[in-house]
Design a protein around this motif. Structure first.
Motif, PDB file in Angstrom:
ATOM      1  N   ALA A  78       0.834  -1.201   0.000  1.00 58.74           N
ATOM      2  CA  ALA A  78       0.000   0.000   0.000  1.00 58.74           C
ATOM      3  C   ALA A  78       0.873   1.257   0.000  1.00 58.74           C
ATOM      4  O   ALA A  78       0.516   2.263  -0.618  1.00 58.74           O
ATOM      5  N   ASP A  81       1.755   2.085  -3.507  1.00 57.02           N
ATOM      6  CA  ASP A  81       0.640   2.722  -4.200  1.00 57.02           C
ATOM      7  C   ASP A  81       0.548   4.202  -3.840  1.00 57.02           C
ATOM      8  O   ASP A  81       0.280   5.041  -4.696  1.00 57.02           O
ATOM      9  N   ASP A  82       0.790   4.529  -2.566  1.00 53.68           N
ATOM     10  CA  ASP A  82       0.719   5.919  -2.112  1.00 53.68           C
ATOM     11  C   ASP A  82       1.865   6.753  -2.689  1.00 53.68           C
ATOM     12  O   ASP A  82       1.706   7.951  -2.907  1.00 53.68           O
ATOM     13  N   ASP A  84       3.154   6.351  -5.680  1.00 54.44           N
ATOM     14  CA  ASP A  84       3.058   6.405  -7.146  1.00 54.44           C
ATOM     15  C   ASP A  84       2.631   7.800  -7.578  1.00 54.44           C
ATOM     16  O   ASP A  84       1.555   8.271  -7.227  1.00 54.44           O
TER      17      ASP A  84
END
Length: 86
Positions: A78, A81-82, A84
């Protein structure tokens, strides 16, 4: 008289404390040993319940370790993802 006798400790509690100290690999190796004992017809029936109880504690511990690792991996992923910038 109101205090418990230290010599009357519950073996299940001692077992749980012992298992809690184990790493996953150590617990899995002991589970494999217990499984081999259970598959061998020479296991003393008086020890059967004790070995099954130990196996149950080890399985619960291993599942907890797997769940903890899964949650940690999900947290790490996660974070990717943050980060990106898309």
């Amino acid at each position: 008289p109101g205090r418990p006798d230290p010599d009357d400790s519950d073996p299940a509690v001692d077992c749980d404390a012992d298992v809690a100290e184990m790493g996953y690999g150590e617990a899995l190796a002991e589970l494999e040993t217990i499984l081999a004992e259970l598959e061998d017809d020479t296991l003393d029936v008086d020890l059967l319940a004790e070995r099954v109880a130990r196996a149950a504690a080890l399985i619960a511990h291993c599942r907890g370790r797997i769940d903890g690792a899964r949650m940690e991996v999900e947290r790490i992923v996660a974070g990717f993802d943050d980060a990106d910038p898309a």
